[in-house]
Scaffold this motif. Sequence first.
Motif, mmCIF file in Angstrom:
data_model
loop_
_atom_site.group_PDB
_atom_site.id
_atom_site.type_symbol
_atom_site.label_atom_id
_atom_site.label_comp_id
_atom_site.label_asym_id
_atom_site.label_seq_id
_atom_site.Cartn_x
_atom_site.Cartn_y
_atom_site.Cartn_z
ATOM 1 N N SER A 51 -19.415 -55.796 -40.638
ATOM 2 C CA SER A 51 -19.700 -55.362 -41.994
ATOM 3 C C SER A 51 -18.416 -55.217 -42.817
ATOM 4 N N ARG A 52 -17.372 -54.687 -42.191
ATOM 5 C CA ARG A 52 -16.116 -54.489 -42.906
ATOM 6 C C ARG A 52 -15.465 -55.820 -43.284
ATOM 7 N N HIS A 53 -15.454 -56.767 -42.357
ATOM 8 C CA HIS A 53 -14.869 -58.074 -42.667
ATOM 9 C C HIS A 53 -15.705 -58.818 -43.708
ATOM 10 N N TYR A 54 -16.998 -58.643 -43.648
ATOM 11 C CA TYR A 54 -17.872 -59.253 -44.657
ATOM 12 C C TYR A 54 -17.518 -58.732 -46.050
ATOM 13 N N ASP A 83 -14.815 -59.383 -51.415
ATOM 14 C CA ASP A 83 -13.958 -58.869 -52.481
ATOM 15 C C ASP A 83 -12.696 -59.695 -52.689
ATOM 16 N N ALA A 84 -12.197 -60.319 -51.621
ATOM 17 C CA ALA A 84 -10.870 -60.941 -51.674
ATOM 18 C C ALA A 84 -10.861 -62.327 -52.303
ATOM 19 N N MET A 123 -27.269 -58.076 -59.907
ATOM 20 C CA MET A 123 -26.090 -58.337 -60.730
ATOM 21 C C MET A 123 -25.028 -57.258 -60.547
ATOM 22 N N ASP A 124 -23.766 -57.703 -60.399
ATOM 23 C CA ASP A 124 -22.630 -56.791 -60.334
ATOM 24 C C ASP A 124 -22.025 -56.722 -61.734
ATOM 25 N N PHE A 125 -22.285 -55.641 -62.478
ATOM 26 C CA PHE A 125 -21.837 -55.601 -63.873
ATOM 27 C C PHE A 125 -20.335 -55.384 -64.007
ATOM 28 N N ASP A 126 -19.620 -55.185 -62.899
ATOM 29 C CA ASP A 126 -18.164 -55.113 -62.944
ATOM 30 C C ASP A 126 -17.520 -56.463 -62.620
ATOM 31 N N ASN A 127 -18.324 -57.487 -62.371
ATOM 32 C CA ASN A 127 -17.818 -58.833 -62.087
ATOM 33 C C ASN A 127 -18.566 -59.857 -62.931
ATOM 34 N N LEU A 128 -18.464 -59.688 -64.245
ATOM 35 C CA LEU A 128 -19.153 -60.581 -65.179
ATOM 36 C C LEU A 128 -18.166 -61.540 -65.827
ATOM 37 N N GLU A 129 -18.622 -62.751 -66.081
ATOM 38 C CA GLU A 129 -17.807 -63.753 -66.749
ATOM 39 C C GLU A 129 -18.177 -63.883 -68.225
ATOM 40 N N GLU A 130 -19.432 -63.668 -68.521
ATOM 41 C CA GLU A 130 -19.894 -63.960 -69.870
ATOM 42 C C GLU A 130 -21.190 -63.207 -70.138
ATOM 43 N N LYS A 179 -21.257 -62.459 -60.973
ATOM 44 C CA LYS A 179 -21.270 -62.499 -59.519
ATOM 45 C C LYS A 179 -22.444 -61.720 -58.952
ATOM 46 N N THR A 180 -23.035 -62.272 -57.923
ATOM 47 C CA THR A 180 -24.111 -61.587 -57.221
ATOM 48 C C THR A 180 -23.588 -60.295 -56.592
ATOM 49 N N LYS A 181 -24.338 -59.223 -56.740
ATOM 50 C CA LYS A 181 -23.911 -57.914 -56.254
ATOM 51 C C LYS A 181 -23.785 -57.904 -54.726
ATOM 52 N N PHE A 182 -22.747 -57.216 -54.262
ATOM 53 C CA PHE A 182 -22.556 -57.060 -52.813
ATOM 54 C C PHE A 182 -23.561 -56.064 -52.257
#
Length: 230
Positions: A38-41, A46-47, A75-82, A149-152
Motif C-alpha cells: 500500500s505504501r509503495h502504491y 504521488d511521485a 476526482m482529486d480537486f487538488d490535482n486539476l489541469e483545467e 487526475k483520478t483520486k487516490f
Amino acid sequence: MRRRQFIQLLDMLRDELSISSDPAVGVSATPNLKQVLSRHYETLYDAHDWPFLRQMFPRITLNTGQRYYDFPEDMDFDNLEEVNNWWGGQPHPICRGIDFGQYAMYDSDSGVKADPVENWDVRLVGNKEMLEVWPVPAGSGQALQFKGKTKFKRLVDDADLCLLDDQLVVLYAAAELAPPKKRTDINAKLTAALARLGMVKARGQGGSESFRLGLGSTRPRFRGVTVRVR
C-alpha cells in the motif's frame, strides 16, 4: 496490468518473496506485506505524472440560486489541469479562488446572483468538502466540467483495485522486503522495478499532446452581458 485487486497483488508479492500462499503458513506476515504494498502504491501514485489517470469528469449542472455542489466522486480537486464553465454552448475557463474581493462584487451571503459563474473553490459545508461557485447562478444553462487526475484510493480491502501497473508496485515492495542477506535479490528486484517504471512511463507518453510555450490560451473568455439579481 492495471486495476488488479489488492489480494492479487499480495499473491504476486508472496511469489516474488517465495512465501507460501497457504493461509496456514506465514499468516502473521500478511499485515506487513499489505502495508508495504500500500505504501509503495501511494508513493508511486504521488511521485509521477500518470497520463492514464487523467480524465474529463462528467459535467455538473448549475442550478438557479444554488451555491454548493458535490464534487465528482473519483476526482482529486487538488490535482486539476483545467476547469471550464459550459455556457452558451461553449466552454469558458474559470479560476479557483473565492475571497473577499469576489464577495465585494457579488455577495453570495446576501443572496446576490449573477451570470455567468466565473470562479470556484472548495468549502467545508458541515463536515463535507463541497464545490462552491461564484457568483451564485441567476439562471440556468450552465455546467462546470473538470479535467484532472483520478483520486487516490488506499488499498485496504482485498477487492480494492490498484490503478497502477501491478508488476511495478509488487517489484518495489519486493525489493524492500527481500531478506538483507540476499543482496543480489534486492539489487535484481530494484533493477527490475526501475526498468518497469521506465517502460510504463514511456508507454504512457505515447501519442501525448504537444504544447507551444508562451503563446497563452486561445480559448474565448466570457463576452456576455452580466445579469445581477438581488
